[in-house]
Design an enzyme around this catalytic site. Structure first.
Site, PDB file in Angstrom:
ATOM      1  N   ARG A 254      -2.392  10.650   3.878  1.00 13.89           N
ATOM      2  CA  ARG A 254      -2.995  10.443   5.117  1.00 13.89           C
ATOM      3  C   ARG A 254      -4.419   9.704   5.097  1.00 13.89           C
TER       4      ARG A 254
ATOM      5  N   GLU B  90       4.131   9.701   7.669  1.00 11.24           N
ATOM      6  CA  GLU B  90       3.026  10.700   7.448  1.00 11.24           C
ATOM      7  C   GLU B  90       2.534  11.323   8.441  1.00 11.24           C
TER       8      GLU B  90
ATOM      9  N   SER C 204       9.411  15.577  11.813  1.00 13.66           N
ATOM     10  CA  SER C 204       8.235  16.111  12.287  1.00 13.66           C
ATOM     11  C   SER C 204       8.288  17.608  11.751  1.00 13.66           C
TER      12      SER C 204
ATOM     13  N   GLY D 193      -0.008  19.637   1.535  1.00 16.81           N
ATOM     14  CA  GLY D 193      -1.128  19.204   0.580  1.00 16.81           C
ATOM     15  C   GLY D 193      -1.291  17.841   0.198  1.00 16.81           C
TER      16      GLY D 193
ATOM     17  N   ARG E 276       0.737  -1.208  -0.067  1.00 20.08           N
ATOM     18  CA  ARG E 276       0.054  -0.236   0.047  1.00 20.08           C
ATOM     19  C   ARG E 276       0.878   1.247  -0.057  1.00 20.08           C
TER      20      ARG E 276
HETATM   21  P1  TGC Z   1       2.396  25.520   9.766  1.00 21.39           P
HETATM   22  O1  TGC Z   1       2.684  27.073  10.132  1.00 21.39           O
HETATM   23  O2  TGC Z   1       1.210  24.826  10.566  1.00 21.39           O
HETATM   24  O3  TGC Z   1       2.131  25.414   8.172  1.00 21.39           O
HETATM   25  C1  TGC Z   1       2.845  25.696   7.196  1.00 21.39           C
HETATM   26  C2  TGC Z   1       1.846  26.287   6.043  1.00 21.39           C
HETATM   27  O4  TGC Z   1       1.239  24.955   5.586  1.00 21.39           O
HETATM   28  C3  TGC Z   1      -0.103  25.027   5.693  1.00 21.39           C
HETATM   29  N1  TGC Z   1      -0.697  23.747   6.269  1.00 21.39           N
HETATM   30  C4  TGC Z   1      -1.149  22.810   5.315  1.00 21.39           C
HETATM   31  N2  TGC Z   1      -1.501  22.879   3.911  1.00 21.39           N
HETATM   32  C5  TGC Z   1      -2.135  21.919   3.438  1.00 21.39           C
HETATM   33  N3  TGC Z   1      -2.152  20.628   4.225  1.00 21.39           N
HETATM   34  C6  TGC Z   1      -2.012  20.627   5.391  1.00 21.39           C
HETATM   35  N4  TGC Z   1      -2.245  19.364   6.124  1.00 21.39           N
HETATM   36  C7  TGC Z   1      -1.356  21.624   6.236  1.00 21.39           C
HETATM   37  N5  TGC Z   1      -0.867  21.800   7.303  1.00 21.39           N
HETATM   38  C8  TGC Z   1      -0.480  22.954   7.227  1.00 21.39           C
HETATM   39  C9  TGC Z   1      -0.539  26.218   6.487  1.00 21.39           C
HETATM   40  O5  TGC Z   1      -1.558  26.781   6.404  1.00 21.39           O
HETATM   41  C10 TGC Z   1       0.745  26.985   6.180  1.00 21.39           C
HETATM   42  O6  TGC Z   1       0.425  27.667   5.081  1.00 21.39           O
HETATM   43  P2  TGC Z   1       0.767  29.400   5.149  1.00 21.39           P
HETATM   44  O7  TGC Z   1       0.266  29.668   3.595  1.00 21.39           O
HETATM   45  O8  TGC Z   1       0.236  30.082   6.095  1.00 21.39           O
HETATM   46  O9  TGC Z   1       2.179  29.243   5.104  1.00 21.39           O
HETATM   47  O10 TGC Z   1       3.552  24.577   9.817  1.00 21.39           O
HETATM   48  P3  TGC Z   1       4.495  23.958  10.978  1.00 21.39           P
HETATM   49  O11 TGC Z   1       5.972  24.395  10.508  1.00 21.39           O
HETATM   50  O12 TGC Z   1       4.185  24.735  12.405  1.00 21.39           O
HETATM   51  O13 TGC Z   1       4.250  22.521  10.947  1.00 21.39           O
HETATM   52  C11 TGC Z   1       3.084  21.992  11.166  1.00 21.39           C
HETATM   53  C12 TGC Z   1       3.078  20.420  11.195  1.00 21.39           C
HETATM   54  C13 TGC Z   1       3.878  20.099  12.420  1.00 21.39           C
HETATM   55  C14 TGC Z   1       1.548  19.975  11.503  1.00 21.39           C
HETATM   56  C15 TGC Z   1       3.670  19.890   9.946  1.00 21.39           C
HETATM   57  O14 TGC Z   1       4.880  20.262   9.779  1.00 21.39           O
HETATM   58  C16 TGC Z   1       3.467  18.462   9.914  1.00 21.39           C
HETATM   59  O15 TGC Z   1       2.557  17.702   9.301  1.00 21.39           O
HETATM   60  N6  TGC Z   1       4.697  17.401  10.235  1.00 21.39           N
HETATM   61  C17 TGC Z   1       4.780  16.128  10.015  1.00 21.39           C
HETATM   62  C18 TGC Z   1       5.779  15.825   9.049  1.00 21.39           C
HETATM   63  C19 TGC Z   1       5.061  14.847   8.028  1.00 21.39           C
HETATM   64  O16 TGC Z   1       3.971  14.243   8.064  1.00 21.39           O
HETATM   65  N7  TGC Z   1       6.025  14.095   7.325  1.00 21.39           N
HETATM   66  C20 TGC Z   1       5.631  13.163   6.351  1.00 21.39           C
HETATM   67  C21 TGC Z   1       6.847  12.958   5.387  1.00 21.39           C
HETATM   68  S1  TGC Z   1       6.168  12.246   3.676  1.00 21.39           S
HETATM   69  C22 TGC Z   1       5.960  10.357   4.462  1.00 21.39           C
HETATM   70  O17 TGC Z   1       6.221  10.180   5.520  1.00 21.39           O
HETATM   71  C23 TGC Z   1       5.675   9.304   3.540  1.00 21.39           C
HETATM   72  S2  TGC Z   1       5.325   7.747   4.022  1.00 21.39           S
HETATM   73  C24 TGC Z   1       4.957   7.246   2.523  1.00 21.39           C
HETATM   74  C25 TGC Z   1       4.300   5.805   2.533  1.00 21.39           C
HETATM   75  O18 TGC Z   1       5.197   4.937   2.376  1.00 21.39           O
HETATM   76  O19 TGC Z   1       3.157   5.625   2.574  1.00 21.39           O
HETATM   77  P1  FAD Z   2      11.162  12.840  15.036  1.00 20.46           P
HETATM   78  O1  FAD Z   2      10.333  13.929  14.361  1.00 20.46           O
HETATM   79  O2  FAD Z   2      12.339  13.141  15.461  1.00 20.46           O
HETATM   80  O3  FAD Z   2      10.223  12.331  16.131  1.00 20.46           O
HETATM   81  C1  FAD Z   2      10.592  11.426  17.058  1.00 20.46           C
HETATM   82  C2  FAD Z   2       9.517  11.566  18.276  1.00 20.46           C
HETATM   83  O4  FAD Z   2       9.222  12.777  18.809  1.00 20.46           O
HETATM   84  C3  FAD Z   2       8.007  11.152  17.829  1.00 20.46           C
HETATM   85  O5  FAD Z   2       7.582  10.216  18.636  1.00 20.46           O
HETATM   86  C4  FAD Z   2       7.340  12.552  17.663  1.00 20.46           C
HETATM   87  O6  FAD Z   2       6.014  12.468  17.781  1.00 20.46           O
HETATM   88  C5  FAD Z   2       7.953  13.302  18.679  1.00 20.46           C
HETATM   89  N1  FAD Z   2       7.938  14.938  18.694  1.00 20.46           N
HETATM   90  C6  FAD Z   2       8.467  15.461  17.448  1.00 20.46           C
HETATM   91  N2  FAD Z   2       8.096  16.845  17.629  1.00 20.46           N
HETATM   92  C7  FAD Z   2       7.183  16.797  18.599  1.00 20.46           C
HETATM   93  C8  FAD Z   2       6.541  17.863  19.173  1.00 20.46           C
HETATM   94  N3  FAD Z   2       6.504  19.238  18.748  1.00 20.46           N
HETATM   95  N4  FAD Z   2       5.827  17.596  20.347  1.00 20.46           N
HETATM   96  C9  FAD Z   2       5.757  16.499  20.888  1.00 20.46           C
HETATM   97  N5  FAD Z   2       6.325  15.594  20.339  1.00 20.46           N
HETATM   98  C10 FAD Z   2       7.164  15.606  19.165  1.00 20.46           C
HETATM   99  N6  FAD Z   2       9.418  10.477   4.772  1.00 20.46           N
HETATM  100  C11 FAD Z   2       9.203  11.141   3.403  1.00 20.46           C
HETATM  101  O7  FAD Z   2       9.523  12.103   3.182  1.00 20.46           O
HETATM  102  N7  FAD Z   2       9.187  10.182   2.299  1.00 20.46           N
HETATM  103  C12 FAD Z   2       8.755   8.907   2.481  1.00 20.46           C
HETATM  104  O8  FAD Z   2       8.582   8.189   1.581  1.00 20.46           O
HETATM  105  C13 FAD Z   2       9.138   8.329   3.595  1.00 20.46           C
HETATM  106  N8  FAD Z   2       8.788   7.039   3.706  1.00 20.46           N
HETATM  107  C14 FAD Z   2       9.015   6.419   5.168  1.00 20.46           C
HETATM  108  C15 FAD Z   2       8.858   5.140   5.402  1.00 20.46           C
HETATM  109  C16 FAD Z   2       9.342   4.592   6.545  1.00 20.46           C
HETATM  110  C17 FAD Z   2       9.380   3.119   6.783  1.00 20.46           C
HETATM  111  C18 FAD Z   2       9.462   5.335   7.693  1.00 20.46           C
HETATM  112  C19 FAD Z   2       9.797   4.831   9.140  1.00 20.46           C
HETATM  113  C20 FAD Z   2       9.496   7.002   7.358  1.00 20.46           C
HETATM  114  C21 FAD Z   2       9.212   7.201   6.543  1.00 20.46           C
HETATM  115  N9  FAD Z   2       9.203   8.806   6.006  1.00 20.46           N
HETATM  116  C22 FAD Z   2       9.110   9.297   4.901  1.00 20.46           C
HETATM  117  C23 FAD Z   2       9.611   9.551   7.182  1.00 20.46           C
HETATM  118  C24 FAD Z   2       8.335   9.893   8.002  1.00 20.46           C
HETATM  119  O9  FAD Z   2       7.465  10.682   7.846  1.00 20.46           O
HETATM  120  C25 FAD Z   2       9.251  10.485   9.442  1.00 20.46           C
HETATM  121  O10 FAD Z   2       9.911   9.210  10.114  1.00 20.46           O
HETATM  122  C26 FAD Z   2       8.207  10.944  10.551  1.00 20.46           C
HETATM  123  O11 FAD Z   2       7.703  12.342   9.767  1.00 20.46           O
HETATM  124  C27 FAD Z   2       8.723  11.419  11.911  1.00 20.46           C
HETATM  125  O12 FAD Z   2       9.914  11.948  11.851  1.00 20.46           O
HETATM  126  P2  FAD Z   2      11.454  11.324  12.545  1.00 20.46           P
HETATM  127  O13 FAD Z   2      11.466   9.807  12.301  1.00 20.46           O
HETATM  128  O14 FAD Z   2      12.431  12.180  12.178  1.00 20.46           O
HETATM  129  O15 FAD Z   2      11.037  11.603  13.926  1.00 20.46           O
END
Ligand code: TGC
Ligand code: FAD
Length: 392
Positions: A251, A371, A145, A245, A97
């Site tokens: 998600r 995610e 994160s 986005g 997936r």
């Molecule tokens: P913040 O100031 O809240 O927002 C910055 C700008 O972004 C806008 N925004 C969004 N827009 C679209 N969708 C959303 N979900 C949005 N959330 C926020 C927001 O309105 C703002 O826009 P503007 O125009 O005002 O500049 O940003 P922040 O730096 O405080 O961070 C917020 C936080 C912590 C929620 C965000 O950084 C976050 O979601 N962190 C988690 C990172 C994450 O999910 N990484 C995923 C990496 S990819 C991955 O994991 C792929 S796995 C793939 C797989 O194998 O399935």
């Molecule tokens: P960290 O951000 O270092 O977090 C460590 C711990 O601290 C977590 O428990 C977290 O919840 C906590 N924490 C962090 N900030 C805060 C806060 N403000 N308050 C309280 N607690 C907090 N990324 C991509 O870009 N593309 C991909 O395709 C992708 N695929 C992935 C596949 C796998 C198998 C894995 C494991 C990860 C993948 N990721 C990808 C990365 C994934 O999105 C990150 O691992 C995730 O966003 C968390 O980041 P980190 O691992 O650096 O943890």
């Protein structure tokens, strides 16, 4: 591994909420998973290999760009069909997936939403057919994160951009043909760039020794003075909101996908509990085991309702990012809890590769982290309901 005897639970007759097209799409995906994924997935996971032979089948069931319009090669389906496809694939394995999620929501979606017409025509049909595979680079070694703090950057060199930096934990990176990469320009503004395998200064080392998502290939993206053609910039949106986005779409798919993993664990545990005799009767006849099974089907049913309602709102275009976060967080936690309980129902057999439960349980340890982690999604809900972000 045991033959796939999966029977999908539908305790609240949720099928009544689905159209004939939804059911047709789901059945096609379900049959494909039974036929192609179940027989090979345990061995692929044990060997820690992504089963590339599944790519064509994933394309055929519409898993690459389910909601991308047909004119660009997508399946042109609605959001509920997209969710149901993700549910069925993750019923087989979260890693498979993952490949579909990344290709659809993290590669095709940004090109479709933020790309030029030329970029859409060049990449989308090949991505939809699986002829070309993609990955998504947002996370960095020091910025998981908090992706807004990223340091990957590009400079304007007149006829090209010069890209430097590194991305970590990138699903599909070891075999992807292209990557959608997020990096800052000289003003510190985040932009998306399409980079292609073979471009000078670009490498994709594989990450080994994972105990989770073993059937999914994970790696790095390293950019060392990499020249990127200017026409590879995604021009229609910049800022952190652009990659976030894409995450909304992925998600949402995970909120459905996790239900698939949970259903498989529940179905396996229910069948086992009815067949396994201890103290002279099936263990399903003991109250403690019934408590586990009854709670599982209750939680699955609640998660199904959450996902379906979110799908309706996604179709209407009214679902907020915070609503998506709630469903991703709830449904993945639901699935991991069910996997842990189901594992116990199987006793010692639960830890073997004869059954899918332990593999689901280990996979979900990644799904609950990527995610956006479980805690980050809680903070997103907290910020939404109070108006006070607590990320810093
Ligand atoms: P913040 O100031 O809240 O927002 C910055 C700008 O972004 C806008 N925004 C969004 N827009 C679209 N969708 C959303 N979900 C949005 N959330 C926020 C927001 O309105 C703002 O826009 P503007 O125009 O005002 O500049 O940003 P922040 O730096 O405080 O961070 C917020 C936080 C912590 C929620 C965000 O950084 C976050 O979601 N962190 C988690 C990172 C994450 O999910 N990484 C995923 C990496 S990819 C991955 O994991 C792929 S796995 C793939 C797989 O194998 O399935
Ligand atoms: P960290 O951000 O270092 O977090 C460590 C711990 O601290 C977590 O428990 C977290 O919840 C906590 N924490 C962090 N900030 C805060 C806060 N403000 N308050 C309280 N607690 C907090 N990324 C991509 O870009 N593309 C991909 O395709 C992708 N695929 C992935 C596949 C796998 C198998 C894995 C494991 C990860 C993948 N990721 C990808 C990365 C994934 O999105 C990150 O691992 C995730 O966003 C968390 O980041 P980190 O691992 O650096 O943890």
């Amino acid at each position: 591994m045991k033959a796939d005897q999966f029977q999908a639970p539908d305790y609240y007759n949720l099928d009544d909420l689905l159209s004939d097209e939804h059911k047709m799409v789901r059945e096609a995906s379900r049959e494909w998973v039974k036929r192609e994924v179940s027989p090979i997935i345990e061995e692929a996971a044990q060997k820690a290999e992504f089963p590339k032979q599944l790519i064509n089948g994933l394309a055929e069931i519409g898993a690459f760009g389910p909601y991308i319009p047909e004119e660009y090669g997508g399946a042109g389906l609605d959001q509920i069909s997209y969710g149901l496809i993700m549910q069925e694939i993750e019923r087989g394995d979260s890693g498979i997936r993952s490949t579909a999620s990344v290709q659809s929501s993290l590669v095709m979606y940004p090109i479709f939403k933020y790309g030029t017409e030329e970029q859409k025509k060049k990449y989308l049909p090949k991505l939809a057919s699986g002829e070309m595979m993609g990955c998504f680079g947002l996370t960095e070694p020091d910025h998981g994160s908090n992706p807004g703090g990223m340091t990957s950057n590009f400079k304007d060199k007149g006829d090209h951009y010069l890209l430097n930096g590194a991305k970590l934990w990138i699903s599909n990176s070891p075999f992807a043909d292209i990557a959608v990469v997020w990096a800052k320009n000289e003003e510190g503004r985040i932009h998306g760039l399409i980079v292609e395998r073979g471009m000078e200064g670009f490498s994709t080392p594989e990450t080994h020794n994972k105990w989770s998502l073993r059937a999914s290939a994970t790696g790095e993206l390293v950019f060392n003075n990499m020249k990127v053609p200017k026409e590879n910039l995604l021009p229609e949106k910049s800022g952190l909101g652009a990659p976030l986005g894409c995450l909304d779409s992925a998600r949402y798919g995970i909120a459905w996908g996790a239900i698939g993993a949970a259903m498989d664990c529940y179905d396996t545990a229910l069948r086992y509990a009815k067949e396994r005799i201890q103290f002279g009767k099936p263990i399903a006849g003991f109250q403690l085991q019934q408590k586990k099974l009854a709670e599982m089907i209750t939680e699955i049913t609640k998660a199904q309702l959450l996902a379906w309602r979110l799908g309706v709102m996604r179709n209407e275009g009214t679902a907020t990012s915070a609503q998506i976060s709630m469903a991703k967080r709830n449904n993945v936690a639901m699935a991991i809890n069910i996997a842990r309980e189901a594992r116990q129902i199987l006793g010692g057999m639960g830890i073997t590769g004869e059954y899918s439960i332990m593999r689901h349980m280990m996979n979900l340890e990644s799904v609950i982290t990527y995610e956006g982690t479980h805690d980050i999604h809680l903070l997103i809900t907290g910020a939404d309901i109070t108006g006070i972000p607590a990320f810093q």
